[in-house]
Design an enzyme around this catalytic site. Structure first.
Site, PDB file in Angstrom:
ATOM      1  N   ASP A  35       0.861  -1.182   0.000  1.00  9.27           N
ATOM      2  CA  ASP A  35       0.000   0.000   0.000  1.00  9.27           C
ATOM      3  C   ASP A  35       0.900   1.236   0.000  1.00  9.27           C
ATOM      4  OD1 ASP A  35      -2.329   1.707   0.568  1.00  9.27           O
ATOM      5  OD2 ASP A  35      -1.397   1.889   2.546  1.00  9.27           O
ATOM      6  N   ASP A  77      -6.915  -1.456   3.611  1.00  2.48           N
ATOM      7  CA  ASP A  77      -6.032  -2.554   3.219  1.00  2.48           C
ATOM      8  C   ASP A  77      -6.498  -3.898   3.773  1.00  2.48           C
ATOM      9  OD1 ASP A  77      -4.249  -0.718   2.009  1.00  2.48           O
ATOM     10  OD2 ASP A  77      -3.356  -0.288   3.962  1.00  2.48           O
ATOM     11  N   ASP A 121      -1.384  -0.811   6.154  1.00  2.00           N
ATOM     12  CA  ASP A 121      -1.555  -0.275   7.507  1.00  2.00           C
ATOM     13  C   ASP A 121      -2.966   0.225   7.788  1.00  2.00           C
ATOM     14  OD1 ASP A 121      -1.353   2.064   5.807  1.00  2.00           O
ATOM     15  OD2 ASP A 121      -1.125   3.215   7.655  1.00  2.00           O
TER      16      ASP A 121
END
Length: 684
Positions: free
Chosen positions: A369, A572, A568
């Protein structure tokens, strides 16, 4: 392992049917918390009983007969209460016509216990007087402890789902006939008109009818900077209205909202994952029936062909099963996992269970990410442009003082930069924030305005010498704001979500390991390209919603890739759950940490290649341990079946149990010693 669809052990979850090899696996899937509590109690009870069993076996201080009675009393509850799940698994295995480790564990431990019980209560029945209660008790305890370690991780997905669902606000402001009233979110229907005030969460997916605002969509899209929204724009449920009063119309409610879809994705990806094809289970599919056939064959051969008598024939059967019983096999995986996870913890890497460690050792593609993972996750001033007579510090003083009362993240970044430079701020007056336009205020008698480049055009001002530089910054993914003082352009400030210092070295290390590195982000293509280039990542996907992230993971898996997802944020969570291994940044959200199988305690991406290297090393140790454990069985089973009888005579069975115990101890020491070598692992 593979399970035939004709088995009666199945569960239907939201229209999907899952099949199981044993009832314990079924209970673990359908009632994980209840099964976890039961398993934890059994492990504790078994361990408490095993300690005195080991003491009485190897440090005996009682008369032989009394010692054997005490061992029988201690071992029997372990065998038939704690170990009942293995008998149940054996029954399920036979009913499903599939061999599994439960069969070998049940047969081996029962043979050791039954043989010991006969020696205890009928001491003249067998030539040998040795008992093996410790063998059966230790095997059951160790294997259940290993299962407990793996089972603990199964409950995390359900906690993540509950926390995701809690993101939705409970109450919405509904307009009925022009009258506002508070109603439960569950009662909202498509077409209902709602009011959303600054600072509130948007109840459901909607379209804006009136008003404009900056909407914080980071929980859903990962967009690091709030997005300006106006009439006709769609807004997502559970995102936050930062600045303006909005009148919206609901377009998706209930299970159709983006948040509900994320919950569904996390749940399905977590509970729908097939069990790992462990090497021990694969070998057991043919090893178990082979051992049973060899044991029965040996007993029948010595009784009917060689006619050595019932006692020695039974002893031949028992010797084969006991020697084949997976003592070293039972600790081969838990021993390596214990050392591997301990070493990981020393390096700030929390591995939730053997399943994730094993998968991480096979990873060949890493998906990252952007916001909060590769980058800091918050806007920061990266450049101050002051081409005129005003210095950069003077420009920041005016801009930060004007933004002092703003709650917009970009404004907060400007204030933070001024504070970092120890620039004293003034109290602004006549402050006014216009959504989509910027802010205006009077600072030290100067009329200050901050906003996008459109602000310059709207006011009929000009920005000589700034246009080209601002264009260059925007092409690099920066957000630029023009600063006007008394209607004249004084300069500009560029804000961006900057790359973490550890990002580029981590990506380089992963590439050196032969990994394909991919970046996913909900941010725009321009920003994504700039961050990917800075991090050294060649392949990236921009403007990706959570469902799309999960689809990218799935597409890589269809290519045969073993995928690790590093993230995080809440957005996600589906990808973390769907990936073969989810690696969560410890500084991220609780949901991300629970959806991930590996958690990095330190906010340092260099821990990602370290975690994969450690997993590979641990997986290698597990395979080595299993090799030695099976080699021991393969070599000693022929001896137990009577290979030495032609040379030493049938009386060899008088000492064979003692030799078997010594060999089993040696194999266990080999496995443990090999696992302890993992403590020599050093992070790069």
């Amino acid at each position: 392992m593979y399970v035939n669809e004709d088995t009666k052990l199945r569960a239907d979850v939201r229209g999907t049917t899952y099949y199981f090899c044993s009832e314990s696996c079924l209970l673990q899937f359908t009632a994980p918390e209840k099964e976890l509590r039961l398993l934890r109690r059994f492990v504790v009870a078994s361990a408490l009983l095993s300690v005195p069993i080991l003491l009485l076996t190897y440090v005996s201080f009682l008369p032989t007969r009394l010692n054997d009675y005490a061992l029988f009393i201690l071992a029997t509850p372990i065998q038939f209460v704690v170990g009942w799940r293995f008998y149940r698994g054996t029954y399920d295995s036979i009913r499903s016509r599939m061999g599994n480790m439960d069969v070998l564990i049940a047969v081996g431990t029962t043979a050791a216990w039954a043989y010991s019980a006969i020696v205890t209560f009928a001491p003249g029945f067998f030539p040998s007087s040795g008992v093996y209660y410790d063998t059966s008790a230790l095997i059951i305890t160790l294997i259940l402890a290993g299962r407990l370690l793996e089972h603990v991780t199964k409950t995390s997905a359900f906690a993540a789902v509950r926390k995701l669902a809690d993101l939705q606000p409970a109450i919405a402001h509904k307009l009925s006939g022009g009258v506002e009233g508070d109603v439960p979110v569950e009662t909202i229907e498509v077409g209902d008109e709602l009011l959303v005030r600054p600072g509130e969460k948007i109840p459901v997916d909607s379209v804006i009818l009136e008003g404009s605002s900056a909407v914080d969509e980071s929980t859903i899209t990962g967009e690091s900077v709030p997005v300006e929204k106006g009439p006709g724009d769609k807004v997502i449920g559970a995102t936050i209205d930062k600045s303006g009063l909005l009148k919206v119309r609901a377009i998706n409610v209930g299970q159709d909202t983006a948040l509900a879809q994320i919950v569904k994705l996390v749940e399905e990806a977590s509970v729908g994952r097939a069990p790992i094809q462990r090497l021990a289970d694969r070998v057991a599919s043919f090893f178990v029936p082979l051992v049973v056939m060899v044991a029965i064959g040996a007993g029948l051969f010595w009784y009917f062909v060689e006619r050595v008598g019932l006692n020695f024939s039974i002893l031949a059967f028992v010797s084969v099963v006991v020697i084949a019983c997976p003592c070293a096999l039972g600790i081969a995986t838990p021993a390596a996992l214990l050392v591997g996870t301990s070493k990981g913890a020393q390096n700030g890497i929390l591995i939730k269970g053997g399943e994730y460690l094993e998968r991480a050792g096979k990873v060949d593609a890493v998906v990252m990410d952007k916001t909060g993972t590769l980058t800091q996750g918050r806007p920061a001033v990266v450049d101050v442009l002051a081409p005129g007579p005003m210095s950069k510090d003077q420009l920041l003083h005016l801009a930060a003082s004007a933004e002092k009362g703003s709650e917009h993240p970009v404004g907060e970044a400007v204030v933070a930069e001024a504070q970092n430079r120890s620039i004293a701020l003034s109290e602004p007056s006549d402050f006014e924030a216009t959504p989509g336009k910027g802010v205006r205020a009077r600072v030290d008698g100067v009329a200050v305005q901050l906003g996008s480049r459109n602000l310059v055009t709207d006011l009929g001002a000009s920005a000589p010498g700034l246009d080209q530089r601002m264009t260059e910054l925007e092409q690099q993914g920066r957000t630029t704001m023009v600063v006007l003082a008394d209607g004249q352009v004084a300069g500009a400030i560029a804000v961006a979500d900057s790359l973490k210092q550890s990002a580029a070295p981590a990506v380089a290390a992963l590439k050196e390991m032969g990994m394909e590195v991919v970046m996913l982000t909900g941010d725009n293509s321009r920003t994504a390209a700039a961050i990917a280039e800075e991090a050294g990542i060649g392949k990236y996907y921009a403007e990706v919603l959570p469902a799309r992230k999960e689809e990218v993971i799935r597409s890589l898996q269809k290519e045969g890739r073993v995928v690790a997802m590093v993230g995080d944020g809440i957005n996600d969570a589906p990808a973390l759950a769907k990936a073969d291994v989810g690696i969560a940044i410890g500084s991220g959200t609780d949901i991300a940490r629970e959806a991930g199988g590996i958690v990095l305690v330190r906010d340092d991406l260099r821990s990602v290649p370290t975690a994969i290297k450690l997993s590979r090393k641990t997986l290698s140790k597990i395979k080595q341990n299993l090799f030695w454990a099976f080699l021991y069985n393969v070599c000693l089973i022929p001896i137990a079946a009577g290979a030495l009888v032609p040379l030493l005579g049938v009386q060899v069975y008088n000492v064979l149990p003692f030799l078997a115990a010594g060999a089993m101890a040696l194999s266990s020491v080999t496995v443990v010693s090999n696992s302890l070598l993992l403590f020599r692992f050093k992070a790069a």
